[in-house]
Design an enzyme around this catalytic site. Structure first.
Site, PDB file in Angstrom:
ATOM      1  N   HIS A   1     -16.234 -12.227  -1.895  1.00  0.00           N
ATOM      2  CA  HIS A   1     -15.469 -11.759  -0.725  1.00  0.00           C
ATOM      3  C   HIS A   1     -16.037 -12.327   0.567  1.00  0.00           C
ATOM      4  CE1 HIS A   1     -14.121  -8.022  -3.220  1.00  0.00           C
ATOM      5  NE2 HIS A   1     -13.435  -9.107  -3.508  1.00  0.00           N
TER       6      HIS A   1
ATOM      7  N   GLY B   1     -22.663  -0.352  -8.705  1.00  0.00           N
ATOM      8  CA  GLY B   1     -22.298   0.167  -7.384  1.00  0.00           C
ATOM      9  C   GLY B   1     -20.934  -0.250  -6.897  1.00  0.00           C
ATOM     10  N   THR B   2     -19.955  -0.273  -7.814  1.00  0.00           N
ATOM     11  CA  THR B   2     -18.600  -0.600  -7.374  1.00  0.00           C
ATOM     12  C   THR B   2     -17.612   0.404  -7.960  1.00  0.00           C
ATOM     13  OG1 THR B   2     -16.849  -2.286  -7.305  1.00  0.00           O
ATOM     14  CG2 THR B   2     -18.324  -2.324  -9.231  1.00  0.00           C
TER      15      THR B   2
ATOM     16  N   ARG C   1     -19.735  -4.490  12.048  1.00  0.00           N
ATOM     17  CA  ARG C   1     -20.333  -4.564  10.707  1.00  0.00           C
ATOM     18  C   ARG C   1     -21.642  -5.341  10.757  1.00  0.00           C
ATOM     19  NH1 ARG C   1     -16.339  -4.716   6.744  1.00  0.00           N
ATOM     20  NH2 ARG C   1     -17.942  -4.899   5.148  1.00  0.00           N
TER      21      ARG C   1
ATOM     22  N   CYS D   1     -10.208 -26.172  10.536  1.00  0.00           N
ATOM     23  CA  CYS D   1     -10.736 -27.270   9.695  1.00  0.00           C
ATOM     24  C   CYS D   1     -11.617 -26.774   8.562  1.00  0.00           C
ATOM     25  CB  CYS D   1     -11.524 -28.258  10.578  1.00  0.00           C
ATOM     26  SG  CYS D   1     -13.150 -27.648  11.064  1.00  0.00           S
TER      27      CYS D   1
ATOM     28  N   TYR E   1     -15.810  -6.812  12.819  1.00  0.00           N
ATOM     29  CA  TYR E   1     -16.898  -7.520  12.128  1.00  0.00           C
ATOM     30  C   TYR E   1     -18.143  -7.637  13.002  1.00  0.00           C
ATOM     31  CZ  TYR E   1     -13.974  -8.000   8.164  1.00  0.00           C
ATOM     32  OH  TYR E   1     -13.203  -7.684   7.081  1.00  0.00           O
TER      33      TYR E   1
ATOM     34  N   CYS F   1     -15.239 -24.241  17.273  1.00  0.00           N
ATOM     35  CA  CYS F   1     -15.750 -24.756  16.007  1.00  0.00           C
ATOM     36  C   CYS F   1     -16.697 -25.918  16.301  1.00  0.00           C
ATOM     37  CB  CYS F   1     -14.582 -25.257  15.145  1.00  0.00           C
ATOM     38  SG  CYS F   1     -15.109 -26.211  13.716  1.00  0.00           S
TER      39      CYS F   1
HETATM   40  C1  BV8 Z   1      -6.102 -11.176  -4.229  1.00  0.00           C
HETATM   41  C2  BV8 Z   1     -14.111  -8.012   2.298  1.00  0.00           C
HETATM   42  C3  BV8 Z   1      -4.574 -12.806  -5.034  1.00  0.00           C
HETATM   43  C4  BV8 Z   1     -13.625  -7.270   3.486  1.00  0.00           C
HETATM   44  C5  BV8 Z   1     -12.875  -6.967   0.481  1.00  0.00           C
HETATM   45  C6  BV8 Z   1      -4.232  -7.000  -9.152  1.00  0.00           C
HETATM   46  C7  BV8 Z   1      -4.668  -8.315  -9.282  1.00  0.00           C
HETATM   47  C8  BV8 Z   1      -4.991  -9.068  -8.163  1.00  0.00           C
HETATM   48  C9  BV8 Z   1      -4.889  -8.506  -6.896  1.00  0.00           C
HETATM   49  C10 BV8 Z   1      -4.459  -7.208  -6.751  1.00  0.00           C
HETATM   50  C11 BV8 Z   1      -4.123  -6.458  -7.875  1.00  0.00           C
HETATM   51  N1  BV8 Z   1      -3.747  -5.232  -7.452  1.00  0.00           N
HETATM   52  C12 BV8 Z   1      -3.842  -5.172  -6.092  1.00  0.00           C
HETATM   53  C13 BV8 Z   1      -4.234  -6.362  -5.636  1.00  0.00           C
HETATM   54  C14 BV8 Z   1      -4.410  -6.715  -4.231  1.00  0.00           C
HETATM   55  C15 BV8 Z   1      -5.783  -6.397  -3.680  1.00  0.00           C
HETATM   56  C16 BV8 Z   1      -6.375  -5.120  -4.214  1.00  0.00           C
HETATM   57  O1  BV8 Z   1      -7.166  -5.125  -5.144  1.00  0.00           O
HETATM   58  N2  BV8 Z   1      -6.043  -4.000  -3.575  1.00  0.00           N
HETATM   59  C17 BV8 Z   1      -6.606  -2.740  -3.984  1.00  0.00           C
HETATM   60  C18 BV8 Z   1      -6.880  -1.891  -2.745  1.00  0.00           C
HETATM   61  C19 BV8 Z   1      -5.649  -2.073  -4.948  1.00  0.00           C
HETATM   62  N3  BV8 Z   1      -6.706  -7.485  -3.934  1.00  0.00           N
HETATM   63  C20 BV8 Z   1      -6.720  -8.523  -3.070  1.00  0.00           C
HETATM   64  O2  BV8 Z   1      -5.993  -8.619  -2.115  1.00  0.00           O
HETATM   65  C21 BV8 Z   1      -7.724  -9.628  -3.374  1.00  0.00           C
HETATM   66  N4  BV8 Z   1      -7.054 -10.896  -3.365  1.00  0.00           N
HETATM   67  O3  BV8 Z   1      -5.717 -10.380  -5.042  1.00  0.00           O
HETATM   68  O4  BV8 Z   1      -5.591 -12.452  -4.087  1.00  0.00           O
HETATM   69  C22 BV8 Z   1      -5.196 -13.577  -6.134  1.00  0.00           C
HETATM   70  C23 BV8 Z   1      -6.089 -12.956  -7.006  1.00  0.00           C
HETATM   71  C24 BV8 Z   1      -6.624 -13.701  -8.045  1.00  0.00           C
HETATM   72  C25 BV8 Z   1      -6.283 -15.032  -8.193  1.00  0.00           C
HETATM   73  C26 BV8 Z   1      -5.396 -15.636  -7.307  1.00  0.00           C
HETATM   74  C27 BV8 Z   1      -4.839 -14.910  -6.272  1.00  0.00           C
HETATM   75  C28 BV8 Z   1      -8.781  -9.731  -2.302  1.00  0.00           C
HETATM   76  C29 BV8 Z   1      -9.639  -8.480  -2.290  1.00  0.00           C
HETATM   77  C30 BV8 Z   1     -10.810  -8.688  -1.331  1.00  0.00           C
HETATM   78  C31 BV8 Z   1     -10.662  -7.778  -0.113  1.00  0.00           C
HETATM   79  N5  BV8 Z   1     -11.887  -7.797   0.676  1.00  0.00           N
HETATM   80  N6  BV8 Z   1     -14.046  -7.129   1.130  1.00  0.00           N
HETATM   81  C32 BV8 Z   1     -14.754  -6.462   4.089  1.00  0.00           C
HETATM   82  O5  BV8 Z   1     -15.728  -6.099   3.410  1.00  0.00           O
HETATM   83  O6  BV8 Z   1     -14.625  -6.194   5.299  1.00  0.00           O
HETATM   84  S1  BV8 Z   1     -12.742  -5.768  -0.698  1.00  0.00           S
HETATM   85  C33 BV8 Z   1     -13.311  -4.157  -0.289  1.00  0.00           C
HETATM   86  O7  BV8 Z   1     -13.489  -3.437  -1.503  1.00  0.00           O
HETATM   87  C34 BV8 Z   1     -14.668  -4.030   0.190  1.00  0.00           C
HETATM   88  O8  BV8 Z   1     -14.851  -4.838   1.220  1.00  0.00           O
HETATM   89  C35 BV8 Z   1     -15.530  -4.230  -1.036  1.00  0.00           C
HETATM   90  O9  BV8 Z   1     -15.964  -5.546  -1.003  1.00  0.00           O
HETATM   91  C36 BV8 Z   1     -14.550  -4.060  -2.142  1.00  0.00           C
HETATM   92  C37 BV8 Z   1     -14.965  -3.269  -3.322  1.00  0.00           C
HETATM   93  O10 BV8 Z   1     -15.426  -1.984  -2.892  1.00  0.00           O
HETATM   94  P1  BV8 Z   1     -16.750  -1.443  -3.578  1.00  0.00           P
HETATM   95  O11 BV8 Z   1     -17.814  -2.447  -3.388  1.00  0.00           O
HETATM   96  O12 BV8 Z   1     -16.465  -1.029  -4.969  1.00  0.00           O
HETATM   97  O13 BV8 Z   1     -17.097  -0.200  -2.642  1.00  0.00           O
HETATM   98  P2  BV8 Z   1     -16.500   1.266  -2.749  1.00  0.00           P
HETATM   99  O14 BV8 Z   1     -16.878   1.989  -1.498  1.00  0.00           O
HETATM  100  O15 BV8 Z   1     -15.080   1.221  -3.175  1.00  0.00           O
HETATM  101  O16 BV8 Z   1     -17.332   1.915  -3.968  1.00  0.00           O
HETATM  102  C38 BV8 Z   1     -18.719   2.107  -3.815  1.00  0.00           C
HETATM  103  C39 BV8 Z   1     -19.256   2.533  -5.162  1.00  0.00           C
HETATM  104  O17 BV8 Z   1     -20.670   2.651  -5.061  1.00  0.00           O
HETATM  105  C40 BV8 Z   1     -18.720   3.872  -5.629  1.00  0.00           C
HETATM  106  O18 BV8 Z   1     -18.379   3.801  -7.003  1.00  0.00           O
HETATM  107  C41 BV8 Z   1     -19.923   4.816  -5.434  1.00  0.00           C
HETATM  108  O19 BV8 Z   1     -19.946   5.827  -6.427  1.00  0.00           O
HETATM  109  C42 BV8 Z   1     -21.073   3.873  -5.631  1.00  0.00           C
HETATM  110  N7  BV8 Z   1     -22.308   4.268  -4.939  1.00  0.00           N
HETATM  111  C43 BV8 Z   1     -22.419   4.880  -3.730  1.00  0.00           C
HETATM  112  N8  BV8 Z   1     -23.721   5.074  -3.453  1.00  0.00           N
HETATM  113  C44 BV8 Z   1     -24.439   4.564  -4.486  1.00  0.00           C
HETATM  114  C45 BV8 Z   1     -23.531   4.054  -5.435  1.00  0.00           C
HETATM  115  N9  BV8 Z   1     -23.931   3.493  -6.594  1.00  0.00           N
HETATM  116  C46 BV8 Z   1     -25.249   3.436  -6.816  1.00  0.00           C
HETATM  117  N10 BV8 Z   1     -26.186   3.890  -5.956  1.00  0.00           N
HETATM  118  C47 BV8 Z   1     -25.820   4.471  -4.788  1.00  0.00           C
HETATM  119  N11 BV8 Z   1     -26.762   4.937  -3.948  1.00  0.00           N
END
Ligand code: BV8
Length: 224
Positions: free
Chosen positions: A105, A171-172, A55, A116, A52, A132
């Site tokens: 996030h 953008g996601t 980052r 805390c 981080y 802290c």
């Molecule tokens: C949780 C911080 C329980 C870290 C991040 C189903 C339901 C619930 C959970 C899950 C589930 N299935 C799986 C899970 C678990 C997991 C999950 O989703 N895993 C994935 C890999 C399958 N989820 C979790 O663990 C979450 N917590 O589920 O808790 C819960 C849930 C609900 C209620 C109670 C309990 C926590 C997830 C958070 C993780 N932390 N970020 C850090 O940043 O260091 S997430 C990580 O992916 C990234 O950090 C980012 O924030 C996030 C999303 O990525 P994107 O932003 O979409 O980026 P990506 O590169 O993927 O895509 C970029 C896009 O931009 C592309 O489409 C590209 O085409 C486009 N693009 C590129 N250039 C451009 C553009 N668009 C326009 N213009 C451009 N120029």
């Protein structure tokens, strides 16, 4: 009209921050299980703190781009209802553009005390020995939601998903949940749904409309 906007790394890509899953993206260079999970932090906290710090250094000097600015303009000038911005990003470019954003996030510019729960502006170079300011204990971590942790602001976001007339994802990749499931929730409540992306996301088929192109062109055109 109530507009709910969700942004991802693609909105910051043209500010030079890169994305996570595109070619050369963060998760193609780092193992997310080592640097973005509580288990990884427990195993090697220094590695996570270094990740981080990198980052934050990478984001230093990054400027909000035309997409961030257009969204901030929409938030401030839209008079026919409300515009809520939720971001998955942990950078602060929406704020730098003048937006209010719900960081589901967290933010790498914020430090949090694991003991805390106090939060304070993160130093550019965070150290495991940072104390802290509230409780004095050296239990510092980035205020970032890791995989397996519960995202911030979910009850508020759920409320917006229930009442939005228009849901726009920008953008996601639609890879990470629960954010990737928001479009289905919005549709189920009758909202119109629009995806603005460089290429179709994994959930593009769930949107009423998909607008493709770089965010600095597509977002200002859509806001206009
Ligand atoms: C949780 C911080 C329980 C870290 C991040 C189903 C339901 C619930 C959970 C899950 C589930 N299935 C799986 C899970 C678990 C997991 C999950 O989703 N895993 C994935 C890999 C399958 N989820 C979790 O663990 C979450 N917590 O589920 O808790 C819960 C849930 C609900 C209620 C109670 C309990 C926590 C997830 C958070 C993780 N932390 N970020 C850090 O940043 O260091 S997430 C990580 O992916 C990234 O950090 C980012 O924030 C996030 C999303 O990525 P994107 O932003 O979409 O980026 P990506 O590169 O993927 O895509 C970029 C896009 O931009 C592309 O489409 C590209 O085409 C486009 N693009 C590129 N250039 C451009 C553009 N668009 C326009 N213009 C451009 N120029």
């Amino acid at each position: 009209m109530k507009i709910l906007i969700l942004t991802g790394a693609g909105v910051s890509a043209e500010s030079g921050l890169g994305t996570f899953r595109d070619k050369g993206g963060v998760w193609t260079r780092y193992d997310l299980s080592e640097v973005a999970t509580p288990e990884g932090f427990a195993r090697d906290p220094q590695k996570v703190i270094d990740f981080y710090n990198m980052r934050r250094a990478n984001a230093r000097g990054a400027q909000p781009n035309a997409a961030h600015l257009a969204l901030a303009r929409l938030q401030s000038e839209y008079t026919r209802g409300e515009v809520t911005l939720v971001t998955q990003n942990v950078d602060s470019l929406h704020e730098a553009a003048g937006s209010d954003a719900l960081h589901m996030h967290g933010a790498h510019g914020v430090a949090r005390c694991a003991a805390c729960d106090a939060r304070w502006p993160a130093p550019l170079v965070m150290s495991l020995n940072d104390q802290c300011p509230d409780c004095g204990r050296p239990e510092t971590r980035p205020d970032v939601v890791w995989f397996g942790e519960v995202p911030h602001h979910l009850p508020r976001i759920a409320g917006h998903l229930r009442t939005a007339d228009l849901f726009v994802a920008i953008g996601t990749s639609g890879t990470v949940y629960p954010a990737a499931g928001f479009v289905a929730e919005a549709r189920a409540r009758g909202a119109r749904t629009v995806e603005i992306n460089l290429e179709p996301s994994q959930v593009a088929g769930q949107f009423d409309e998909v607008i493709l192109g770089p965010a600095t062109e597509t977002v200002p055109a859509w806001v206009a």
